[in-house]
Design a protein around this motif. Structure first.
Motif, mmCIF file in Angstrom:
data_model
loop_
_atom_site.group_PDB
_atom_site.id
_atom_site.type_symbol
_atom_site.label_atom_id
_atom_site.label_comp_id
_atom_site.label_asym_id
_atom_site.label_seq_id
_atom_site.Cartn_x
_atom_site.Cartn_y
_atom_site.Cartn_z
ATOM 1 N N SER A 144 17.234 -45.595 74.028
ATOM 2 C CA SER A 144 17.146 -47.049 73.879
ATOM 3 C C SER A 144 15.867 -47.497 73.175
ATOM 4 N N SER A 145 14.850 -46.680 73.174
ATOM 5 C CA SER A 145 13.581 -47.048 72.554
ATOM 6 C C SER A 145 13.668 -46.966 71.031
ATOM 7 N N ARG A 146 12.836 -47.746 70.382
ATOM 8 C CA ARG A 146 12.805 -47.793 68.917
ATOM 9 C C ARG A 146 12.007 -46.612 68.362
ATOM 10 N N PRO A 147 12.580 -45.864 67.399
ATOM 11 C CA PRO A 147 11.814 -44.798 66.747
ATOM 12 C C PRO A 147 10.690 -45.406 65.900
ATOM 13 N N LEU A 148 9.514 -44.776 65.971
ATOM 14 C CA LEU A 148 8.379 -45.226 65.161
ATOM 15 C C LEU A 148 8.122 -44.300 63.991
ATOM 16 N N GLU A 149 8.202 -42.989 64.244
ATOM 17 C CA GLU A 149 7.905 -41.979 63.221
ATOM 18 C C GLU A 149 8.789 -40.766 63.418
#
Length: 157
Positions: free
Chosen positions: A71-76
């Motif tokens: 559910s978390s947003r990918p950053l890198e």
């Protein structure tokens, strides 16, 4: 723009939106140190917006193998090959790091690893499925990790 992770001077560059940015930066630096020391590989990440195929591959393996949707947003993310292994890493805003390790020949090692940054809660989508072991790191504090073996075929492209 790609970013070469410096494990001598830990920086939260690219991870600033994470509530555990400093711990996640330490976790990322810990991975960079491991690959530099073991394989002499320079650990370079790119923003999620530029790493769609890597993120899609990691998410496909999670969904197909264990019906997991992060559910978390990918950053890198990063993707590379060392000594017969193809590796993909995704670093998430929550402080989660996921890696997919797949032997290039398709016969050897195949696994998904999860690492939780110091200070983050276990994500709901992983909490009831995995037990997390603790390890200490000078760069990352306490890292909690778990993994599962990949059963299906996901050859690297």
């Amino acid at each position: 723009m790609a970013y070469s992770v410096d494990f001598h001077t830990v920086s939260a560059t690219g991870l600033e939106s994470s509530p555990v940015a400093e711990a996640l930066a330490g976790l990322r630096a810990n991975e960079a140190r491991y690959y530099k020391n073991k394989y002499d590989h320079e650990f370079t990440v790119e923003p999620a917006a530029d790493a769609g195929s890597t993120i899609d591959r990691v998410h496909r393996v999670l969904k197909d193998e264990r019906d997991i949707v992060i559910s978390s947003r990918p950053l890198e993310a990063t993707e590379f090959r060392v000594e017969g292994l193809h590796l993909a890493y995704v670093f998430y805003e929550s402080g989660l790091s996921i890696n997919v390790m797949y032997s290039i020949d398709g016969i050897g090692k195949r696994a998904v690893g999860f690492k939780l940054s110091d200070g983050m809660d276990v994500p709901d989508e992983l909490a009831t499925r995995f037990k997390f072991a603790r390890q200490k790191s000078k760069l990352a504090g306490t890292i909690r990790g778990s993994y599962f073996v990949i059963k299906g075929k996901y050859p690297p492209s």
